[in-house]
Write a protein that holds these residues in place. Structure first.
Motif, PDB file in Angstrom:
ATOM      1  N   LEU A 479       0.980  -1.169   0.000  1.00  0.00           N
ATOM      2  CA  LEU A 479       0.080  -0.057   0.063  1.00  0.00           C
ATOM      3  C   LEU A 479       1.006   1.291  -0.064  1.00  0.00           C
ATOM      4  N   MET A 480       2.078   1.129   0.646  1.00  0.00           N
ATOM      5  CA  MET A 480       2.984   2.334   0.747  1.00  0.00           C
ATOM      6  C   MET A 480       3.650   2.688  -0.903  1.00  0.00           C
ATOM      7  N   LYS A 481       3.847   1.242  -1.314  1.00  0.00           N
ATOM      8  CA  LYS A 481       4.422   1.443  -2.681  1.00  0.00           C
ATOM      9  C   LYS A 481       3.244   2.094  -3.589  1.00  0.00           C
ATOM     10  N   ASP A 482       1.954   1.723  -3.578  1.00  0.00           N
ATOM     11  CA  ASP A 482       0.895   2.125  -4.366  1.00  0.00           C
ATOM     12  C   ASP A 482       0.892   3.730  -4.310  1.00  0.00           C
ATOM     13  N   LEU A 483       0.762   4.026  -2.849  1.00  0.00           N
ATOM     14  CA  LEU A 483       0.613   5.457  -2.596  1.00  0.00           C
ATOM     15  C   LEU A 483       1.902   6.279  -3.252  1.00  0.00           C
ATOM     16  N   LYS A 484       3.203   5.735  -3.166  1.00  0.00           N
ATOM     17  CA  LYS A 484       4.230   6.568  -3.890  1.00  0.00           C
ATOM     18  C   LYS A 484       4.206   6.616  -5.311  1.00  0.00           C
ATOM     19  N   GLN A 485       3.282   5.427  -5.872  1.00  0.00           N
ATOM     20  CA  GLN A 485       3.420   5.436  -7.413  1.00  0.00           C
ATOM     21  C   GLN A 485       2.189   6.572  -7.772  1.00  0.00           C
ATOM     22  N   LEU A 486       1.261   6.672  -6.893  1.00  0.00           N
ATOM     23  CA  LEU A 486       0.164   7.421  -7.329  1.00  0.00           C
ATOM     24  C   LEU A 486       0.429   9.010  -7.246  1.00  0.00           C
ATOM     25  N   MET A 487       1.420   9.237  -6.169  1.00  0.00           N
ATOM     26  CA  MET A 487       1.629  10.709  -5.962  1.00  0.00           C
ATOM     27  C   MET A 487       3.005  11.104  -6.387  1.00  0.00           C
TER      28      MET A 487
END
Length: 503
Positions: A479-487
């Motif tokens: 989930l942290m990686k997904d947030l990083k990819q999004l932002m």
């Protein structure tokens, strides 16, 4: 017997001693930790020209001697290779810089006071350093609600001095308060000395303004204690260490300035008694207890010998510092003195002193706050900041002493008993991979076994991404990686920090 003493050491002098304890340049982080550069763009003269067109000549640093201090962390463990430092004065300038860097795939490293201990605030390769030193204005202070709104580059001690003039205090207090920035404090979710009383920044920060990688300004700056409208986006930036966005402004709640402050400094014969003393302090001091700090003999001895600071009591295996914040000087002083007398009678306290005069209290606090830097004068220091259940709080120190044997000059522990945060320092003559391999990942494995955290208040930074799985499971990391990819889809914000490359 209650003792008194009068010598006051200037905090600035202590910091200067620490800062210049060693002038040797550390090894490049990329070589020391065998890191490969990611496929970012390389800064060209035309890029420097663009930055000068928006910031002016004096706020774009390119001379090697000017840039060097921004490449090295204060404990001289990490060293980057940046060739450019930018010093914006406004959120709009930060937005313009990030939009340009994102378009060009130029990596950036945000930097505040550069007082971190895990290499999070310095580059690894040639990332452009964005220094917030000039974004140091206070916007507003509501002395009724206690809401302060200020820019990210405000120095913590300056903010504290300002709000004290209005009958308030900052909810955060650190040994590095004379240098650290509130934006960096927020970005790393700094803990500090009085978390026991005032809580962590997830509770104190009311709002945040931040800039995403593409230059979009996220305005979550409302200074309300209650705002239950949708996702609490401000929390994404608290503790994310500049990897999701760069914090440019902070709204923070400032508690009322206590009318009565008292400090006790006690000698204790073993760690078991430290825990018993903490339990007693919570019961007998109750609502006025603001800090409960512990330091072992080697922690204080190192500070006394290396920085020539006075110890107000004799030598003991453990020391405890207890502070109270209240509203009635006579009542609070009597309460702390009675606590001292009572626990000396039970034997939990072997010796102690109580102070309420600012000069005497500052002398005691200097002794505690300077531990982190004092070891730097004696060699290379491996520093670990972990949270451990109180029953296991000190276990790692004797375990590491036995594990390292004569390879270590000293292994000592100190920290915030009130929130389970211990700082473990291992001093060696010089850095070696042999000692490093004995410590890591061993220390994190041991922390994980007791369901502790590998980082209590200093973040993950550059030093701990490969160990974060000891505190976060794969679902959380994904989930942290997904947030990083999004932002930050291009990964330009503080690369090589917080998240491991493979999740």
């Amino acid at each position: 017997m209650i003792k008194s003493f009068v010598k006051l050491i200037s905090k600035n002098n202590v910091l200067e001693q620490i800062r210049y304890a060693s002038q040797a340049l550390p090894q490049l982080s990329s070589e020391k930790y065998n890191i490969k550069r990611k496929t970012f763009g390389t800064i060209e003269p035309s890029d420097v020209g663009y930055f000068r067109s928006i910031l002016g000549e004096e706020r774009v640093l390119t001379d090697e001697s000017d840039v060097l201090p921004y490449n090295i962390d204060w404990i001289k463990n990490c060293r980057g290779q940046s060739r450019v430092v930018l010093k914006p004065r406004s959120t709009e300038e930060v937005s313009t810089i990030l939009k340009y860097c994102n378009d060009k795939r130029l990596a950036v490293c945000p930097q505040g006071g550069n007082t971190g201990l895990v290499g999070g605030s310095v580059p690894v390769f040639d990332e452009i350093v964005i220094s917030f030193a000039l974004m140091n204005k206070i916007d507003t202070l509501d002395d009724l609600s206690g809401a302060l709104v200020c820019e990210a580059g405000c120095i913590l001690e300056n903010l504290d001095n300002y709000v004290r003039e209005h009958g308030l205090i900052m909810p955060l207090d650190l040994g590095a308060k004379g240098t650290c920035h509130i934006g960096g404090n927020t970005s790393t979710n700094a803990g500090g000395l009085r978390l026991l009383r005032y809580g962590n920044l997830h509770g104190s920060v009311l709002g945040i303004e931040a800039v995403k990688a593409d230059g979009t300004v996220i305005d979550c700056l409302r200074a309300l204690k209650k705002d239950n409208t949708g996702y609490h986006l401000k929390h994404l930036f608290i503790g994310s260490e500049g990897t999701l966005g760069l914090v440019t402004k902070v709204a923070i709640h400032c508690p009322v300035l206590p009318k009565s402050v008292n400090l006790g400094f006690f000698g204790v014969k073993n760690f078991e008694n430290v825990l018993k003393l903490y339990k007693s302090a919570k019961s007998k001091l109750g609502e006025i207890l603001s800090a409960f700090e512990m330091a072992d003999f080697d922690s204080i001895d190192c500070t006394v010998k290396n920085l020539k600071l006075p110890n107000p009591i004799s030598e003991y295996p453990f020391y405890v510092l207890v502070e109270t914040h209240g509203s009635d000087e006579a009542h609070d002083s009597e309460k702390l003195t009675r606590f001292l007398a009572s626990e000396m009678e039970t034997g939990l306290i072997v010796d102690g002193t109580v102070a309420s005069e600012p000069a005497k209290m500052q002398t005691i606090w200097n002794l505690r706050e300077s531990i982190a830097g004092a070891g730097l004068a004696g060699g290379y220091v491996f520093k670990y900041d972990v949270s451990i259940p109180l029953k296991n709080y000190y276990d790692l120190v004797p375990i590491l002493r036995k594990r390292l044997g004569d390879k270590a000059l000293k292994v000592f522990g100190y920290g915030h008993v009130g929130d389970g945060n211990i700082h473990i320092n291992v001093t060696v003559p010089q850095y070696t991979k042999e000692v490093s391999s004995l410590l890591e990942p061993y220390i994190f494995e041991e922390v994980s076994k007791v369901n502790g955290s590998i980082s209590a208040e200093h973040g993950i930074g550059f030093r701990k991404p490969m160990y974060i799985h000891y505190s976060k499971d794969q679902s959380a990391l994904q989930l942290m990686k997904d947030l990083k990819q999004l932002m930050d889809p291009n990964g330009i914000l503080n690369p090589y920090k917080v998240l491991p490359d493979a999740v």
